[in-house]
Design a protein around this motif. Structure first.
Motif, PDB file in Angstrom:
ATOM      1  N   MET A   1       0.810  -1.184   0.000  1.00  0.00           N
ATOM      2  CA  MET A   1       0.000   0.000   0.000  1.00  0.00           C
ATOM      3  C   MET A   1       0.865   1.264   0.000  1.00  0.00           C
ATOM      4  N   MET A   2       1.907   1.250   0.824  1.00  0.00           N
ATOM      5  CA  MET A   2       2.786   2.410   0.914  1.00  0.00           C
ATOM      6  C   MET A   2       3.529   2.632  -0.405  1.00  0.00           C
ATOM      7  N   THR A   3       3.922   1.553  -1.062  1.00  0.00           N
ATOM      8  CA  THR A   3       4.602   1.668  -2.347  1.00  0.00           C
ATOM      9  C   THR A   3       3.684   2.295  -3.389  1.00  0.00           C
ATOM     10  N   THR A   4       2.436   1.922  -3.381  1.00  0.00           N
ATOM     11  CA  THR A   4       1.466   2.483  -4.320  1.00  0.00           C
ATOM     12  C   THR A   4       1.276   3.974  -4.083  1.00  0.00           C
ATOM     13  N   ILE A   5       1.178   4.346  -2.832  1.00  0.00           N
ATOM     14  CA  ILE A   5       1.015   5.768  -2.502  1.00  0.00           C
ATOM     15  C   ILE A   5       2.245   6.560  -2.919  1.00  0.00           C
ATOM     16  N   LEU A   6       3.430   6.012  -2.658  1.00  0.00           N
ATOM     17  CA  LEU A   6       4.678   6.681  -3.045  1.00  0.00           C
ATOM     18  C   LEU A   6       4.781   6.810  -4.569  1.00  0.00           C
ATOM     19  N   ALA A   7       4.445   5.741  -5.283  1.00  0.00           N
ATOM     20  CA  ALA A   7       4.497   5.788  -6.747  1.00  0.00           C
ATOM     21  C   ALA A   7       3.504   6.806  -7.296  1.00  0.00           C
ATOM     22  N   PHE A   8       2.325   6.855  -6.730  1.00  0.00           N
ATOM     23  CA  PHE A   8       1.320   7.817  -7.173  1.00  0.00           C
ATOM     24  C   PHE A   8       1.763   9.250  -6.873  1.00  0.00           C
ATOM     25  N   ALA A   9       2.385   9.469  -5.731  1.00  0.00           N
ATOM     26  CA  ALA A   9       2.877  10.803  -5.377  1.00  0.00           C
ATOM     27  C   ALA A   9       3.977  11.245  -6.338  1.00  0.00           C
ATOM     28  N   ILE A  10       4.883  10.344  -6.685  1.00  0.00           N
ATOM     29  CA  ILE A  10       5.953  10.667  -7.635  1.00  0.00           C
ATOM     30  C   ILE A  10       5.361  10.961  -9.008  1.00  0.00           C
ATOM     31  N   LEU A  11       4.385  10.173  -9.430  1.00  0.00           N
ATOM     32  CA  LEU A  11       3.725  10.401 -10.714  1.00  0.00           C
ATOM     33  C   LEU A  11       3.051  11.767 -10.745  1.00  0.00           C
ATOM     34  N   CYS A  12       2.352  12.109  -9.680  1.00  0.00           N
ATOM     35  CA  CYS A  12       1.674  13.412  -9.617  1.00  0.00           C
ATOM     36  C   CYS A  12       2.675  14.560  -9.618  1.00  0.00           C
ATOM     37  N   ALA A  13       3.756  14.434  -8.847  1.00  0.00           N
ATOM     38  CA  ALA A  13       4.770  15.487  -8.798  1.00  0.00           C
ATOM     39  C   ALA A  13       5.435  15.670 -10.155  1.00  0.00           C
ATOM     40  N   THR A  14       5.752  14.586 -10.825  1.00  0.00           N
ATOM     41  CA  THR A  14       6.370  14.665 -12.140  1.00  0.00           C
ATOM     42  C   THR A  14       5.429  15.303 -13.143  1.00  0.00           C
ATOM     43  N   THR A  15       4.169  14.919 -13.112  1.00  0.00           N
ATOM     44  CA  THR A  15       3.179  15.499 -14.021  1.00  0.00           C
ATOM     45  C   THR A  15       3.029  16.998 -13.786  1.00  0.00           C
ATOM     46  N   LEU A  16       2.999  17.410 -12.534  1.00  0.00           N
ATOM     47  CA  LEU A  16       2.889  18.834 -12.224  1.00  0.00           C
ATOM     48  C   LEU A  16       4.109  19.615 -12.710  1.00  0.00           C
ATOM     49  N   LEU A  17       5.302  19.035 -12.552  1.00  0.00           N
ATOM     50  CA  LEU A  17       6.512  19.706 -13.026  1.00  0.00           C
ATOM     51  C   LEU A  17       6.506  19.875 -14.543  1.00  0.00           C
ATOM     52  N   VAL A  18       6.076  18.835 -15.251  1.00  0.00           N
ATOM     53  CA  VAL A  18       6.027  18.920 -16.716  1.00  0.00           C
ATOM     54  C   VAL A  18       4.978  19.934 -17.151  1.00  0.00           C
ATOM     55  N   LEU A  19       3.801  19.887 -16.548  1.00  0.00           N
ATOM     56  CA  LEU A  19       2.745  20.823 -16.936  1.00  0.00           C
ATOM     57  C   LEU A  19       3.120  22.265 -16.609  1.00  0.00           C
ATOM     58  N   ARG A  20       3.850  22.454 -15.528  1.00  0.00           N
ATOM     59  CA  ARG A  20       4.275  23.794 -15.153  1.00  0.00           C
ATOM     60  C   ARG A  20       5.271  24.372 -16.150  1.00  0.00           C
ATOM     61  N   ASN A  21       6.066  23.520 -16.765  1.00  0.00           N
ATOM     62  CA  ASN A  21       7.077  23.951 -17.716  1.00  0.00           C
ATOM     63  C   ASN A  21       6.762  23.441 -19.119  1.00  0.00           C
ATOM     64  N   LEU A  22       5.488  23.393 -19.466  1.00  0.00           N
ATOM     65  CA  LEU A  22       5.067  22.802 -20.725  1.00  0.00           C
ATOM     66  C   LEU A  22       5.637  23.538 -21.931  1.00  0.00           C
ATOM     67  N   ARG A  23       5.730  24.844 -21.861  1.00  0.00           N
ATOM     68  CA  ARG A  23       6.266  25.613 -22.985  1.00  0.00           C
ATOM     69  C   ARG A  23       7.727  25.253 -23.243  1.00  0.00           C
ATOM     70  N   THR A  24       8.515  25.143 -22.186  1.00  0.00           N
ATOM     71  CA  THR A  24       9.920  24.772 -22.314  1.00  0.00           C
ATOM     72  C   THR A  24      10.059  23.344 -22.817  1.00  0.00           C
ATOM     73  N   VAL A  25       9.235  22.445 -22.285  1.00  0.00           N
ATOM     74  CA  VAL A  25       9.279  21.048 -22.719  1.00  0.00           C
ATOM     75  C   VAL A  25       8.937  20.944 -24.204  1.00  0.00           C
ATOM     76  N   ALA A  26       7.914  21.676 -24.643  1.00  0.00           N
ATOM     77  CA  ALA A  26       7.520  21.644 -26.053  1.00  0.00           C
ATOM     78  C   ALA A  26       8.625  22.218 -26.936  1.00  0.00           C
TER      79      ALA A  26
END
Length: 66
Positions: A1-26
């Motif tokens: 359960m803890m691994t799932t929560i950690l993986a989901f938190a990392i996924l959410c953080a990574t997604t937020l970082l990419v979306l925040r810098n979407l212009r640079t990423v593009a």
């Protein structure tokens, strides 16, 4: 359960970082694709390199969407 929560938190953080810098990423993605296209056009074996590129796109696409 803890691994799932950690993986989901990392996924959410990574997604937020990419979306925040979407212009640079593009912009960086466009530069990388344009550079690769120029190198592919001037290489001696474009078929082999195109097949290798297709393989990587397939691997990343399937791992992301499945």
């Amino acid at each position: 359960m803890m691994t799932t929560i950690l993986a989901f938190a990392i996924l959410c953080a990574t997604t937020l970082l990419v979306l925040r810098n979407l212009r640079t990423v593009a912009h960086d993605t466009y530069e990388a694709v344009a550079s690769a296209a120029v190198r592919l056009r001037h290489s001696s074996k474009p078929g082999a390199k195109l097949a290798f590129l297709t393989l990587w796109v397939l691997i990343f696409g399937l791992s992301y969407f499945l």
